[in-house]
Design an enzyme around this catalytic site. Structure first.
Site, PDB file in Angstrom:
ATOM      1  N   CYS A  31      -0.397 -19.316   8.874  1.00  0.00           N
ATOM      2  CA  CYS A  31      -1.558 -19.639   9.591  1.00  0.00           C
ATOM      3  C   CYS A  31      -2.681 -18.811   9.364  1.00  0.00           C
ATOM      4  O   CYS A  31      -3.169 -17.888  10.409  1.00  0.00           O
ATOM      5  CB  CYS A  31      -1.121 -19.764  11.162  1.00  0.00           C
ATOM      6  SG  CYS A  31       0.190 -20.835  11.215  1.00  0.00           S
ATOM      7  N   TYR A  33       4.453  -4.148  -6.353  1.00  0.00           N
ATOM      8  CA  TYR A  33       3.683  -4.614  -5.031  1.00  0.00           C
ATOM      9  C   TYR A  33       3.985  -6.175  -4.829  1.00  0.00           C
ATOM     10  O   TYR A  33       3.011  -6.695  -4.023  1.00  0.00           O
ATOM     11  CB  TYR A  33       2.472  -4.355  -5.071  1.00  0.00           C
ATOM     12  CG  TYR A  33       2.273  -2.798  -5.680  1.00  0.00           C
ATOM     13  CD1 TYR A  33       2.318  -1.806  -4.837  1.00  0.00           C
ATOM     14  CD2 TYR A  33       2.085  -2.659  -7.169  1.00  0.00           C
ATOM     15  CE1 TYR A  33       2.110  -0.446  -5.241  1.00  0.00           C
ATOM     16  CE2 TYR A  33       2.121  -1.129  -7.537  1.00  0.00           C
ATOM     17  CZ  TYR A  33       2.176   0.147  -6.685  1.00  0.00           C
ATOM     18  OH  TYR A  33       1.990   1.209  -7.158  1.00  0.00           O
TER      19      TYR A  33
HETATM   20  C1  LIG Z   1       1.104   4.221  -6.017  1.00  0.00           C
HETATM   21  C2  LIG Z   1       1.149   5.560  -6.732  1.00  0.00           C
HETATM   22  C3  LIG Z   1       1.709   5.417  -7.996  1.00  0.00           C
HETATM   23  C4  LIG Z   1       1.940   4.441  -8.670  1.00  0.00           C
HETATM   24  O1  LIG Z   1       0.977   3.495  -9.223  1.00  0.00           O
HETATM   25  P1  LIG Z   1       1.229   2.300 -10.303  1.00  0.00           P
HETATM   26  O2  LIG Z   1      -0.024   1.640 -10.416  1.00  0.00           O
HETATM   27  O3  LIG Z   1       2.243   1.519  -9.493  1.00  0.00           O
HETATM   28  O4  LIG Z   1       1.609   3.075 -11.415  1.00  0.00           O
HETATM   29  C5  LIG Z   1       1.601   6.945  -8.441  1.00  0.00           C
HETATM   30  N1  LIG Z   1       1.491   8.016  -7.719  1.00  0.00           N
HETATM   31  C6  LIG Z   1       0.751   7.819  -6.731  1.00  0.00           C
HETATM   32  C7  LIG Z   1       0.517   9.246  -6.000  1.00  0.00           C
HETATM   33  C8  LIG Z   1       0.521   6.671  -5.937  1.00  0.00           C
HETATM   34  O5  LIG Z   1       0.023   6.527  -4.918  1.00  0.00           O
END
Ligand SMILES: *Cc1c(COP(=O)(O)O)cnc(C)c1O
Length: 427
Positions: free
Chosen positions: A356, A385
């Site tokens: 919704c 993700y």
């Molecule tokens: C989210 C994150 C990653 C990974 O990012 P990707 O785009 O999935 O490679 C690496 N280091 C830190 C500190 C993050 O917050």
């Protein structure tokens, strides 16, 4: 490159028809390819092997413990952002010496858990955090190593919500303040500030932002070394982009390495990377079935059985996911992950879920071969993700996760049940 391909007009994950998994496990369902995970992990490891780099898979993008086990067996380390992720890393048999703990708001329990596990390092994001880690380490009678996350002020040219390395972001400390922070905490009793960390954003499609950030950090480390600080490592972060809109959208990591390896080679400090999306993104799809068709004004809606609670990226980040039927006709382009391959009789539809919220969509004004109730659709590049951000909103049990290896598959996470929804509420 992944292992989701069409054979005889039918989508396969490695050697298993997607339709078979959907029939046996139900929909919506996340389906991962083991071969794709391993291929992408090894691409990263090989690309940065000349640096002897530690690869720390970013658990937050796709953290199923069975996937972590598979990566740990290959020698992969882990980047964790919470006590929950640390727990998963250790449960999967991850080597604590290859675990890095990131995050702007680590609480005392999380810090203590990291110290007790003997992790390699904390990536610290503020002075207050450094002081807190020193205090907790002291109380536990331990000494810990940390890196300062610096904000190199480069524009990774990605979505505002995933830009992390610009001055205005909450992450890290400004690079021009870094030297003062190192001076201030030169001789803490239980904490050795001995590294520099960056993570500029995600997904980053260009090499140049990394080169720019790395050069700034290398210069910073040179200045710190000249002032007598012993810098033991440089964690370059993650963020390498993947192919969402076409098979050539993102550069292979080897292209990043071409420029980064010469820059970082033969340094007297260790190098780490924290890729998440690059390893998991194209290693997973989400399968969902068409429930209903309807029209509203000039709009044609394809209502599917997955919702924004199962995959929130389209509405959260305006992210594009290629969506295509799992069974195609001779006139349809097979699974080419491109925006522009619809057949002549394509319809322009909104692909929406049952939640919704107006924001509950996977694609707007998307050209798709004609579909009807019961048809199975694949949402590609959903490995990173995807499930990781799933929730129970609208009291929808979260979908199962399936890992395919060749011609067999394993349900690595069961579909949640209705009982699961209320269990924590039983007084
Ligand atoms: C989210 C994150 C990653 C990974 O990012 P990707 O785009 O999935 O490679 C690496 N280091 C830190 C500190 C993050 O917050």
């Amino acid at each position: 490159m992944d292992f989701f391909n069409y054979r005889n007009n039918e989508l396969y994950c490695e050697d298993i028809p997607a339709a078979r998994i959907a029939a046996e496990v139900g929909t919506p369902v996340y389906v991962y390819s083991k071969a794709t995970f391993l291929r992408h992990y090894h691409q990263v490891a090989d690309a940065f092997a000349p640096l002897g780099a530690t690869i720390c898979y970013s658990i937050k993008c796709c953290g199923n413990v069975n996937i972590l086990k598979m990566l740990a067996r290959e020698g992969c380390g882990f980047d964790v952002t919470s006590a929950g992720e640390l727990f998963r890393a250790l449960r999967a048999g991850g080597d604590p010496k290859k675990i890095i703990f990131a995050g702007v708001g680590k609480n005392d329990d999380e810090i203590a858990a990291g110290i007790n596990a003997g992790i390699a390092a904390f990536n610290c994001e503020s002075e207050a955090e450094i002081e807190n880690i020193d205090r907790i380490a002291g109380a536990l009678g331990k000494t810990v190593v940390g890196a300062l996350r610096v904000n190199p002020d480069v524009d990774p040219k990605t979505h505002a919500k995933t830009t992390t390395g610009k001055k205005e972001s909450k992450f890290g400390v400004d690079i021009d303040r870094a030297e003062r922070v190192f001076e201030r905490y030169r001789s803490l009793a239980h904490f050795r500030l001995a590294g520099v960390h960056t993570h500029i954003g995600s997904p980053v499609l260009e090499v140049q932002p990394y080169v720019e950030a790395a050069q700034k950090v290398i210069d910073l480390i040179d200045r710190l070394t000249a002032r007598g600080h012993k810098i033991e490592w440089f964690d370059v972060g993650g963020g390498f982009g993947v192919n969402y809109t076409s098979l050539t959208q993102a550069k292979p990591v080897s292209e990043h390495a071409k420029l980064l390896v010469p820059l970082l080679k033969n340094k007297p400090y260790k190098i780490a990377f924290e890729p998440g999306r690059y390893i998991a993104g194209n290693a997973g799809i989400m399968l969902t079935r068409v429930q209903y068709r309807k029209t509203g004004g000039s709009k044609h809606f394809v209502i599917v059985d997955a919702g924004m609670n199962d995959l929130i990226r389209p509405t959260l980040y305006e992210a594009y996911h290629h969506i295509w039927p799992a069974k195609i006709r001779d006139i349809d382009t097979p699974g080419s992950r491109t925006k522009d391959a619809p057949p002549a009789d394509a319809e322009v539809v909104d692909i929406v879920g049952p939640v919704c919220e107006t924001g509950d969509y996977f694609a707007l004004d998307r050209r798709l071969p004609p579909t009807q109730r019961g048809d199975l659709l694949a949402v590609f590049t959903a490995g990173a993700y995807g499930f990781a951000m799933a929730s129970n909103y609208n009291n929808r049990p979260r979908p199962p996760e399936v890992l395919v290896g060749g011609s067999t598959y394993t349900v690595i996470r069961k579909r949640e049940t209705l009982e699961d929804l209320v269990r924590p509420e039983e007084a």
